[in-house]
Scaffold this motif. Sequence first.
Motif, PDB file in Angstrom:
ATOM      1  N   LEU A  90       0.800  -1.227   0.000  1.00  0.00           N
ATOM      2  CA  LEU A  90       0.000   0.000   0.000  1.00  0.00           C
ATOM      3  C   LEU A  90       0.832   1.275   0.000  1.00  0.00           C
ATOM      4  O   LEU A  90       0.342   2.325  -0.425  1.00  0.00           O
ATOM      5  N   TRP A  91       2.073   1.206   0.477  1.00  0.00           N
ATOM      6  CA  TRP A  91       2.947   2.377   0.505  1.00  0.00           C
ATOM      7  C   TRP A  91       4.317   2.005  -0.074  1.00  0.00           C
ATOM      8  O   TRP A  91       5.341   2.104   0.610  1.00  0.00           O
TER       9      TRP A  91
ATOM     10  N   ILE B  62      -7.845   0.731   5.446  1.00  0.00           N
ATOM     11  CA  ILE B  62      -6.712  -0.108   5.057  1.00  0.00           C
ATOM     12  C   ILE B  62      -7.191  -1.520   4.742  1.00  0.00           C
ATOM     13  O   ILE B  62      -6.773  -2.126   3.753  1.00  0.00           O
TER      14      ILE B  62
ATOM     15  N   ALA C 121      -8.628  -1.683   1.349  1.00  0.00           N
ATOM     16  CA  ALA C 121      -7.595  -1.705   0.313  1.00  0.00           C
ATOM     17  C   ALA C 121      -6.959  -3.083   0.205  1.00  0.00           C
ATOM     18  O   ALA C 121      -6.669  -3.569  -0.902  1.00  0.00           O
TER      19      ALA C 121
END
Length: 303
Positions: free
Chosen positions: A114-115, A225, A228
Amino acid sequence: MREYIVEAGQLAVACLEWGPQDGWPCLMGHGFPYSPHAYADAAPILAAAGARVIAPWLRGYGPTRFLSPDTPRSGEQAALGRDMLALMDALGIERAVLGGYDWGGRAACVVAALWPERVQALVTGNSYNIQDIARAMEPAAPEAEAALWYQYYFHAERGRRGLEADRAGIARLLWRMWSPRWDFDEAAFAAAAAGFDNPDFVEVVIHSYRHRFGLVPGDPAAAEIEAALARRPRISVPTIRVDGDADGVNPGTAGHGSRFSGPQELRVFRGAGHNLPQERPADWAQAVLDARALAEAGPGSGG
């Protein structure tokens, strides 16, 4: 080795750290039921190569504490990933090599997925560790179901009471079952087991093994989160995936390769079980160094 506590997100996170403080950042996450001491032999190897190795106690373990009594004692994957990202922010680390296995590997995978701009490279035990909660109730092969007995045990109040009554006894059994060829000594086990006395350990563990099957709600603060992660994002950062061929709970993950879109490599540690960095510290450290080299080599590298 240095020990300290830093406020990060919802937690006061207790960390072990090795190496120069201006070294290249390397965050390593432990699993259930283990501790940061899993990296006690691998971390000095990395420190000698210039790394600043940081191994935190996860939420519910060791000296790590929640900052507020009102925070849900969630053990869900979104919370673990958010904790790792918050620790990076609190330490002023913009980008790091991440690694881990079991819960700690899941946290690293969440951040990498995600990052990705925060992750230079990834070393993940058992490959793609992000849970597919929507399909969690689909049955597996009988052997796989049998290996997950402890998860089903924790689904019931009997399991909660059992964990509360004998945390170390359950953990010792799991160490033996998951790493049948690892002749761990009492000192190694005691170093980890001391962390299970955390007042939130039972609640966090029980929530983790119930949430992953969709049996309990998650922390509302982590809902975005989790949404996602439900989309099953691929991991694009350079990655070395690691399995142990004697892992008693999570057999080979060769089929996970499609979940990684960047440079990647699968390594199998012969004779190793589930606690990969503690059973094969030199091999684990080499995987971290090689993952970093894979990243520095740039696009087009890897297999």
